[in-house]
Scaffold this active site. Structure first.
Site, PDB file in Angstrom:
ATOM      1  N   ASP A   1     -59.068 -62.835  85.586  1.00 15.00           N
ATOM      2  CA  ASP A   1     -59.188 -63.938  86.543  1.00 15.00           C
ATOM      3  C   ASP A   1     -57.999 -63.874  87.498  1.00 15.00           C
ATOM      4  OD1 ASP A   1     -61.338 -64.614  85.008  1.00 15.00           O
ATOM      5  OD2 ASP A   1     -60.539 -66.509  84.281  1.00 15.00           O
TER       6      ASP A   1
ATOM      7  N   ASP B 163     -72.327 -72.437  84.855  1.00 14.48           N
ATOM      8  CA  ASP B 163     -71.178 -73.044  84.191  1.00 14.48           C
ATOM      9  C   ASP B 163     -71.522 -74.508  83.941  1.00 14.48           C
ATOM     10  OD1 ASP B 163     -69.848 -70.607  84.726  1.00 14.48           O
ATOM     11  OD2 ASP B 163     -69.294 -71.350  86.714  1.00 14.48           O
TER      12      ASP B 163
END
Length: 237
Positions: free
Chosen positions: A8, A130
């Site tokens: 990330d 998500d």
């Protein structure tokens, strides 16, 4: 089952977040490129890369770093974060990225997903779902919709999506273990599409259980960076 270590990217560094909270970040490597090279040297073949800045900015903020990862490592990479235009997808794919993840736009503009699949093929387009308490989160997880994760997945499957990344936001970065119930429900509901599990992996046995459920792949982040799961274990799996 495919194993995808996660990188990330935020402010040019490889970080991990706790439950998607941008205020709770831990830098795991000052250089995302160096981290990718570590994975490549260990025999890993596929990476999951998220442009966290892009998710907030709504554009491909970390694209130059991601392109350098591709060129320097030769690894296959799926990229998410800030994908808002067809041009962004085309640019990533032209630079050697293998799959592009569409997140917020899947909720806000399903037609965008349909166009992307038509133009690039279902094997190049992933829809990222998500969810917080089962409801789909968007805009870098800062907003929560009223759409249930199963409902969105079935709608996307109808228009041709064949691969999802599903993340339970409340498990992500917590080492609490994945939401196995959600993966079981998703696997049972889908008829053509596959699922990549993301969020909450704590130990090697979690990978075994997800494989038993039948998911296509699993993303491993904090469990690796904290030392709970080794590179040898990931490669061996």
């Amino acid at each position: 089952m495919q194993i995808l270590p996660a990188i990330d990217i935020k402010n040019g560094r490889a970080v991990r977040l706790f439950k998607g909270d941008f205020a709770q970040e831990t830098v795991v490597n000052a250089s995302p490129i160096e981290q990718a090279e570590i994975f490549a040297a260990a025999g890993i073949t596929y990476l999951h890369v998220v442009d966290l800045d892009g998710a907030l900015d709504g554009k491909a903020t970390s694209a130059p770093i991601i392109e350098e990862i591709v060129s320097k490592t030769g690894l296959k990479i799926e990229v998410g974060g800030g994908i808002r235009t067809i041009e962004q997808i085309a640019d990533y794919l032209s630079k050697g990225v293998d799959r592009v993840i569409i997140g917020s736009m899947a909720v806000k503009n399903p037609e965008f997903v349909k166009i992307a699949i038509t133009q690039f093929g279902a094997d190049k387009i992933v829809v990222g779902i998500d969810a917080k308490k089962g409801l789909v989160a968007t805009e870098g997880w800062l907003e929560t919709s009223d759409v249930d994760f199963i409902t969105l997945a079935l709608e996307m499957e109808k228009i041709g999506v064949r691969l999802f990344v599903y993340t339970d936001v409340d498990r992500d970065g917590t080492l609490m273990g994945p939401n196995f119930e959600h993966y079981e429900r998703l696997q049972a509901a889908l008829t053509k599409a596959e699922v990549i599990a993301s969020g909450g992996i704590a130990q090697f046995s979690d990978l075994t259980k997800l494989a038993d459920i039948g998911v296509f792949g699993t993303i491993v982040g904090k469990a690796y960076y904290n030392g709970n799961v080794s590179l040898d274990e990931l490669k061996g799996f």
